[in-house]
Motif scaffolding. Structure first.
Motif, mmCIF file in Angstrom:
data_model
loop_
_atom_site.group_PDB
_atom_site.id
_atom_site.type_symbol
_atom_site.label_atom_id
_atom_site.label_comp_id
_atom_site.label_asym_id
_atom_site.label_seq_id
_atom_site.Cartn_x
_atom_site.Cartn_y
_atom_site.Cartn_z
ATOM 1 N N GLN A 163 99.716 47.770 33.664
ATOM 2 C CA GLN A 163 100.863 47.734 32.769
ATOM 3 C C GLN A 163 102.066 47.045 33.403
ATOM 4 O O GLN A 163 102.823 46.344 32.728
ATOM 5 C CB GLN A 163 101.241 49.161 32.327
ATOM 6 N N GLU A 164 102.234 47.229 34.711
ATOM 7 C CA GLU A 164 103.347 46.568 35.405
ATOM 8 C C GLU A 164 103.135 45.056 35.452
ATOM 9 O O GLU A 164 104.085 44.278 35.304
ATOM 10 C CB GLU A 164 103.486 47.136 36.816
ATOM 11 N N LYS A 165 101.900 44.652 35.628
ATOM 12 C CA LYS A 165 101.604 43.220 35.639
ATOM 13 C C LYS A 165 101.814 42.612 34.255
ATOM 14 O O LYS A 165 102.381 41.524 34.116
ATOM 15 C CB LYS A 165 100.165 42.988 36.108
ATOM 16 N N ILE A 166 101.369 43.331 33.207
ATOM 17 C CA ILE A 166 101.569 42.859 31.838
ATOM 18 C C ILE A 166 103.062 42.754 31.522
ATOM 19 O O ILE A 166 103.526 41.769 30.937
ATOM 20 C CB ILE A 166 100.877 43.804 30.833
ATOM 21 N N ALA A 167 103.828 43.778 31.937
ATOM 22 C CA ALA A 167 105.273 43.786 31.668
ATOM 23 C C ALA A 167 105.950 42.586 32.324
ATOM 24 O O ALA A 167 106.846 41.959 31.735
ATOM 25 C CB ALA A 167 105.889 45.090 32.172
ATOM 26 N N THR A 168 105.522 42.259 33.541
ATOM 27 C CA THR A 168 106.103 41.121 34.259
ATOM 28 C C THR A 168 105.799 39.805 33.537
ATOM 29 O O THR A 168 106.685 38.959 33.356
ATOM 30 C CB THR A 168 105.549 41.055 35.699
ATOM 31 N N THR A 169 104.553 39.661 33.102
ATOM 32 C CA THR A 169 104.166 38.453 32.371
ATOM 33 C C THR A 169 104.945 38.342 31.069
ATOM 34 O O THR A 169 105.423 37.253 30.706
ATOM 35 C CB THR A 169 102.656 38.461 32.076
ATOM 36 N N ASP A 170 105.095 39.458 30.352
ATOM 37 C CA ASP A 170 105.833 39.457 29.084
ATOM 38 C C ASP A 170 107.287 39.051 29.287
ATOM 39 O O ASP A 170 107.855 38.286 28.490
ATOM 40 C CB ASP A 170 105.771 40.841 28.429
ATOM 41 N N LEU A 171 107.900 39.561 30.344
ATOM 42 C CA LEU A 171 109.294 39.201 30.641
ATOM 43 C C LEU A 171 109.425 37.705 30.902
ATOM 44 O O LEU A 171 110.370 37.060 30.425
ATOM 45 C CB LEU A 171 109.787 39.985 31.866
ATOM 46 N N LEU A 172 108.474 37.163 31.642
ATOM 47 C CA LEU A 172 108.514 35.732 31.949
ATOM 48 C C LEU A 172 108.344 34.886 30.694
ATOM 49 O O LEU A 172 109.085 33.913 30.474
ATOM 50 C CB LEU A 172 107.406 35.383 32.953
ATOM 51 N N LEU A 173 107.377 35.250 29.868
ATOM 52 C CA LEU A 173 107.127 34.488 28.643
ATOM 53 C C LEU A 173 108.335 34.543 27.717
ATOM 54 O O LEU A 173 108.727 33.528 27.124
ATOM 55 C CB LEU A 173 105.881 35.022 27.940
ATOM 56 N N ALA A 174 108.940 35.717 27.605
ATOM 57 C CA ALA A 174 110.108 35.873 26.730
ATOM 58 C C ALA A 174 111.308 35.097 27.249
ATOM 59 O O ALA A 174 112.189 34.704 26.478
ATOM 60 C CB ALA A 174 110.449 37.348 26.575
ATOM 61 N N SER A 175 111.335 34.862 28.559
ATOM 62 C CA SER A 175 112.461 34.134 29.163
ATOM 63 C C SER A 175 112.359 32.633 28.952
ATOM 64 O O SER A 175 113.303 31.891 29.257
ATOM 65 C CB SER A 175 112.519 34.426 30.669
ATOM 66 N N GLY A 176 111.210 32.180 28.443
ATOM 67 C CA GLY A 176 111.016 30.740 28.240
ATOM 68 C C GLY A 176 110.449 30.033 29.450
ATOM 69 O O GLY A 176 110.483 28.800 29.528
ATOM 70 N N ALA A 177 109.897 30.777 30.391
ATOM 71 C CA ALA A 177 109.317 30.163 31.594
ATOM 72 C C ALA A 177 108.144 29.266 31.220
ATOM 73 O O ALA A 177 107.382 29.557 30.301
ATOM 74 C CB ALA A 177 108.845 31.249 32.558
ATOM 75 N N ALA A 178 108.009 28.160 31.948
ATOM 76 C CA ALA A 178 106.898 27.236 31.721
ATOM 77 C C ALA A 178 105.606 27.898 32.176
ATOM 78 O O ALA A 178 105.605 28.783 33.041
ATOM 79 C CB ALA A 178 107.125 25.940 32.489
ATOM 80 N N ILE A 179 104.470 27.449 31.611
ATOM 81 C CA ILE A 179 103.190 28.089 31.911
ATOM 82 C C ILE A 179 102.829 27.980 33.387
ATOM 83 O O ILE A 179 102.238 28.898 33.960
ATOM 84 C CB ILE A 179 102.053 27.511 31.021
ATOM 85 N N ASN A 180 103.211 26.880 34.042
ATOM 86 C CA ASN A 180 102.901 26.768 35.474
ATOM 87 C C ASN A 180 103.720 27.771 36.290
ATOM 88 O O ASN A 180 103.272 28.252 37.332
ATOM 89 C CB ASN A 180 103.132 25.333 35.977
ATOM 90 N N GLN A 181 104.917 28.114 35.804
ATOM 91 C CA GLN A 181 105.714 29.141 36.475
ATOM 92 C C GLN A 181 105.079 30.517 36.289
ATOM 93 O O GLN A 181 104.994 31.306 37.239
ATOM 94 C CB GLN A 181 107.139 29.146 35.916
ATOM 95 N N VAL A 182 104.621 30.784 35.074
ATOM 96 C CA VAL A 182 103.956 32.062 34.795
ATOM 97 C C VAL A 182 102.710 32.195 35.664
ATOM 98 O O VAL A 182 102.462 33.250 36.261
ATOM 99 C CB VAL A 182 103.582 32.164 33.298
ATOM 100 N N ASN A 183 101.949 31.131 35.764
ATOM 101 C CA ASN A 183 100.735 31.162 36.585
ATOM 102 C C ASN A 183 101.053 31.397 38.057
ATOM 103 O O ASN A 183 100.324 32.096 38.756
ATOM 104 C CB ASN A 183 99.953 29.850 36.429
ATOM 105 N N CYS A 184 102.131 30.804 38.551
ATOM 106 C CA CYS A 184 102.532 30.993 39.955
ATOM 107 C C CYS A 184 102.737 32.476 40.246
ATOM 108 O O CYS A 184 102.246 32.996 41.259
ATOM 109 C CB CYS A 184 103.819 30.210 40.232
#
Length: 441
Positions: free
Chosen positions: A149-170
């Motif tokens: 759940q913590e990993k999912i929450a982190t990914t969700d925050l990044l996606l909502a912030s407009g981070a590029a997919i390569n940033q999310v993958n990093c």
């Protein structure tokens, strides 16, 4: 006054567009793609083969592989993890359904089973990994004390912030035990070979399913910077921050980097991709007698804007013989309305409107479709439009421009009989576009 193109020609043009589209889908067929790449002799020299598959095409790929791997060399039963909708039985393989795009507990358990199997592989054995789109979400295995759940929450925050997919993958790679080369590290000293069906434009192997079998060029420091740059560092769970900080201090091992010895016995084969499918469409169009032009092998941007650009390009052409303009890519749609559709349907509708406005003459047909057979939250793969589409919509009592503004391309194309329905194809290599034009009479 020049006569209008014959209606029979229009029907044939639409049929050709659909044939060319199907050729692109067929080139990404996961079962055939694996069949073309494997032969029993490739397993000579290995005492055992460990079969691992994950992604939306895992079942089809695993079925093909287990038919080719000599039965006496297959170690235990293979493991295949796919999304619930694509689960099907595979001989000699344990198939596990998991959630996509949000990971779930079933995916975590599957990832743990894969890790256990791979870590038990020995020297002179081969870990054969079959990777397809969706694999990143289907086998989540958080690192350290981080919970799913913590990993999912982190990914969700990044996606909502407009981070590029390569940033999310990093960031994801540095919160995972399998991503970013983690699976390859677990497999050593056994040999590992991955057959990869790419759903990423440009076929960056480190981006497909977050690169579990390839080197990672990013660092913990990069991951921290991504979270800070996107303004979410203080919002992510404390376990995530602590893990990344410990990694930056070298208290936790980095993801394996290019040149690492663990990759000495690791190989990869790209068995399907958008580029391969576009090339198959080029060949199919040529066989049907069309002069071909590769319009774009990386079609991105807002769907309706790209449709207008294509219409402008087509209007400027001098067409002396039937021509096929072909493209592959993945456009986007900025939702402003409350309608229904997908990026391919939106592009098809926008092209029909733009062609009418710009006065594209002669006989033409334009198809935009998703290779997975699902365009947005609809039952259609995309749309196919022609010179009479706008007239059919008007006669059906719908306003094409108004529906486009409401992001309601599905309603518009359904009214004109211009939806493309293939059903689920069992593969996914992004989208394909076909514009066929005949010389004006």
């Amino acid at each position: 006054m020049k006569p209008l193109p014959d209606q029979t020609d229009l029907v044939l043009l639409r049929q050709d567009a659909l044939r060319i589209f199907q050729a692109g889908i067929a080139a990404a067929d996961p079962y055939q793609a694996v069949k073309h790449c494997l032969a029993p002799k490739l397993f000579d020299g290995y005492s055992q083969i460990h079969l691992i598959a994950f992604g939306k095409a895992a079942c089809a790929m695993a079925q093909a592989a287990q038919e080719i791997i000599p039965a006496e060399k297959l170690a235990d039963r293979g493991i295949a993890v796919t999304n619930y909708e694509n689960v099907s039985s595979v001989d000699n393989v344990d198939v596990i359904g998991a959630a996509h795009p949000l990971p779930d507990a079933a995916g975590l358990k599957a990832a743990q089973l894969i890790a256990e199997r791979v870590q038990n592989a020995q020297q002179n054995e081969l870990v054969l990994v079959l990777v397809s789109g969706g694999g990143s979400a289907l086998i989540p295995y958080p690192a350290g004390r981080i919970s799913l759940q913590e990993k999912i929450a982190t990914t969700d925050l990044l996606l909502a912030s407009g981070a590029a997919i390569n940033q999310v993958n990093c960031v994801r790679k540095h919160l995972s035990q399998l991503k970013g080369g983690g699976l390859a590290r677990m497999a050593a000293p056994a040999s590992l070979h991955a057959l990869i069906l790419s759903d990423v434009l440009g076929d960056d192997l480190s981006a497909i399913a977050s690169g579990p079998t390839v080197a990672d060029g990013t660092t913990y420091a990069d991951a921290i910077e991504v979270l800070k740059a996107n303004g979410v560092w203080d919002q992510v769970p404390s376990n995530v921050r602590q893990h990344l900080e410990q990694g930056e201090l070298s208290h936790i091992a980095e993801t394996p980097k290019p040149g690492d010895a663990i990759f000495n016995n690791t190989g990869h084969t790209l068995v399907g991709s958008n580029t391969i499918s576009v090339n198959a469409m080029l060949q199919a169009a040529q066989k049907l007698g069309y002069e071909t032009e590769l319009y774009s092998d990386h079609l991105c941007g807002e769907a309706r804007e790209e449709a207008e650009k294509l219409a402008t390009h087509a209007k400027a052409l001098t067409v002396n013989q039937p021509i096929a303009l072909l493209a592959g890519g993945e456009t986007t749609v900025t939702l402003k309305g409350a309608g229904r559709g997908g990026r391919n349907q939106e592009m098809a509708l926008a092209f029909a409107i733009a062609a009418k406005q710009q006065g594209l003459t002669g006989n033409w047909a334009f198809l935009s479709g998703g290779t997975d057979g699902r365009d947005g939250p609809t039952d259609a793969a995309g749309g196919i439009v022609d010179r009479d589409t706008i007239k059919r919509m008007t006669q059906a009592g719908v306003n094409p421009t108004g529906l486009l503004e409401n992001n309601d391309s599905y309603t518009a194309l359904k009214a004109s009989g211009d939806l493309v329905n293939t059903g689920a194809t069992g593969t996914n290599v992004a989208d394909l576009q076909i514009l066929l034009i005949q010389p004006a009479p």
